[in-house]
Design a protein around this motif. Structure first.
Motif, mmCIF file in Angstrom:
data_model
loop_
_atom_site.group_PDB
_atom_site.id
_atom_site.type_symbol
_atom_site.label_atom_id
_atom_site.label_comp_id
_atom_site.label_asym_id
_atom_site.label_seq_id
_atom_site.Cartn_x
_atom_site.Cartn_y
_atom_site.Cartn_z
ATOM 1 N N GLU A 72 0.860 -1.182 0.000
ATOM 2 C CA GLU A 72 0.000 0.000 0.000
ATOM 3 C C GLU A 72 0.893 1.227 0.000
ATOM 4 N N VAL A 73 0.773 2.013 -1.051
ATOM 5 C CA VAL A 73 1.563 3.226 -1.226
ATOM 6 C C VAL A 73 0.816 4.378 -0.567
ATOM 7 N N GLY A 74 1.477 5.068 0.351
ATOM 8 C CA GLY A 74 0.822 6.162 1.065
ATOM 9 C C GLY A 74 -0.179 5.635 2.071
ATOM 10 N N ILE A 75 0.258 4.734 2.925
ATOM 11 C CA ILE A 75 -0.648 4.103 3.887
ATOM 12 C C ILE A 75 -1.204 5.087 4.901
ATOM 13 N N GLY A 76 -0.525 6.201 5.089
ATOM 14 C CA GLY A 76 -1.027 7.234 6.003
ATOM 15 C C GLY A 76 -1.238 6.702 7.400
ATOM 16 N N THR A 77 -2.423 6.941 7.948
ATOM 17 C CA THR A 77 -2.729 6.513 9.311
ATOM 18 C C THR A 77 -3.240 5.081 9.391
ATOM 19 N N GLY A 78 -3.289 4.401 8.260
ATOM 20 C CA GLY A 78 -3.758 3.015 8.249
ATOM 21 C C GLY A 78 -5.258 2.878 8.154
ATOM 22 N N SER A 79 -5.923 3.885 7.616
ATOM 23 C CA SER A 79 -7.391 3.863 7.558
ATOM 24 C C SER A 79 -7.942 2.735 6.686
ATOM 25 N N ASN A 80 -7.142 2.193 5.771
ATOM 26 C CA ASN A 80 -7.610 1.085 4.927
ATOM 27 C C ASN A 80 -7.458 -0.279 5.590
ATOM 28 N N LEU A 81 -6.737 -0.368 6.687
ATOM 29 C CA LEU A 81 -6.445 -1.670 7.297
ATOM 30 C C LEU A 81 -7.680 -2.544 7.514
ATOM 31 N N PRO A 82 -8.790 -2.020 8.023
ATOM 32 C CA PRO A 82 -9.952 -2.882 8.256
ATOM 33 C C PRO A 82 -10.568 -3.459 6.977
ATOM 34 N N SER A 105 5.847 9.968 5.791
ATOM 35 C CA SER A 105 5.617 10.660 7.065
ATOM 36 C C SER A 105 5.759 9.699 8.241
ATOM 37 N N ARG A 106 6.755 9.928 9.054
ATOM 38 C CA ARG A 106 6.967 9.103 10.252
ATOM 39 C C ARG A 106 5.775 9.208 11.198
ATOM 40 N N ASN A 107 5.191 10.398 11.302
ATOM 41 C CA ASN A 107 4.039 10.593 12.177
ATOM 42 C C ASN A 107 2.837 9.770 11.709
ATOM 43 N N MET A 108 2.580 9.767 10.412
ATOM 44 C CA MET A 108 1.476 8.960 9.870
ATOM 45 C C MET A 108 1.718 7.476 10.141
ATOM 46 N N LEU A 109 2.958 7.029 9.937
ATOM 47 C CA LEU A 109 3.282 5.625 10.171
ATOM 48 C C LEU A 109 3.093 5.233 11.632
ATOM 49 N N LYS A 110 3.326 6.163 12.541
ATOM 50 C CA LYS A 110 3.105 5.880 13.962
ATOM 51 C C LYS A 110 1.635 5.558 14.207
ATOM 52 N N HIS A 111 0.742 6.326 13.606
ATOM 53 C CA HIS A 111 -0.693 6.071 13.745
ATOM 54 C C HIS A 111 -1.075 4.731 13.110
ATOM 55 N N ALA A 112 -0.511 4.448 11.943
ATOM 56 C CA ALA A 112 -0.789 3.172 11.277
ATOM 57 C C ALA A 112 -0.289 2.008 12.131
ATOM 58 N N LYS A 113 0.874 2.172 12.735
ATOM 59 C CA LYS A 113 1.432 1.115 13.583
ATOM 60 C C LYS A 113 0.524 0.869 14.786
ATOM 61 N N ASP A 114 0.011 1.938 15.387
ATOM 62 C CA ASP A 114 -0.912 1.793 16.520
ATOM 63 C C ASP A 114 -2.148 0.995 16.102
ATOM 64 N N LYS A 115 -2.700 1.297 14.928
ATOM 65 C CA LYS A 115 -3.876 0.564 14.446
ATOM 66 C C LYS A 115 -3.536 -0.892 14.180
ATOM 67 N N ALA A 116 -2.389 -1.133 13.570
ATOM 68 C CA ALA A 116 -1.981 -2.501 13.253
ATOM 69 C C ALA A 116 -1.759 -3.309 14.529
ATOM 70 N N GLU A 162 9.095 3.563 6.298
ATOM 71 C CA GLU A 162 9.196 4.983 5.934
ATOM 72 C C GLU A 162 9.967 5.061 4.623
ATOM 73 N N ALA A 163 9.287 5.489 3.566
ATOM 74 C CA ALA A 163 9.908 5.527 2.240
ATOM 75 C C ALA A 163 9.127 6.462 1.333
ATOM 76 N N ASP A 164 9.784 6.871 0.271
ATOM 77 C CA ASP A 164 9.184 7.719 -0.756
ATOM 78 C C ASP A 164 8.868 6.837 -1.965
ATOM 79 N N ILE A 165 7.718 7.020 -2.540
ATOM 80 C CA ILE A 165 7.304 6.203 -3.684
ATOM 81 C C ILE A 165 8.266 6.333 -4.869
ATOM 82 N N GLN A 166 8.971 7.446 -4.942
ATOM 83 C CA GLN A 166 9.888 7.650 -6.069
ATOM 84 C C GLN A 166 11.157 6.810 -5.946
ATOM 85 N N GLU A 167 11.428 6.299 -4.748
ATOM 86 C CA GLU A 167 12.616 5.468 -4.533
ATOM 87 C C GLU A 167 12.250 4.308 -3.618
ATOM 88 N N LEU A 168 11.494 3.364 -4.138
ATOM 89 C CA LEU A 168 11.047 2.241 -3.329
ATOM 90 C C LEU A 168 12.219 1.344 -2.942
#
Length: 82
Positions: free
Chosen positions: A11-21, A36-47, A60-66
């Motif tokens: 998932e590219v641009g997972i953000g806060t993990g809103s798609n996980l469910p 965004s490290r901050n967004m990944l923190k929220h996604a990790k909490d949900k996971a 933590e990565a940029d889509i332009q350099e996977l």
């Protein structure tokens, strides 16, 4: 929404993990990337607070350099927010 995905999923641009469910339990694994490290923190909490039947890896990565080799994933999910 995500019924047709299979196997190892990126998932590219997972953000806060809103798609996980919405991920079907039959996928093999999910790797989510976001710059965004901050967004990944929220996604990790949900996971961590849910019982998913597949492993979830957040990177933590940029889509332009996977940071993955070619042909690592069977399906790719990208969400566009307008």
């Amino acid at each position: 929404m995500l019924k047709q995905i299979l196997g190892d999923v990126l998932e590219v641009g997972i953000g806060t993990g809103s798609n996980l469910p919405y991920y079907p339990e039959y996928i093999r694994s999910l790797t989510g990337i976001d710059f965004s490290r901050n967004m990944l923190k929220h996604a990790k909490d949900k996971a961590n607070n849910s019982q998913y039947k597949f492993p979830i890896r957040l990177v933590e990565a940029d889509i332009q350099e996977l940071p993955f080799q070619d042909n690592t994933f069977d399906s790719i999910v990208s969400t566009c927010v307008l």
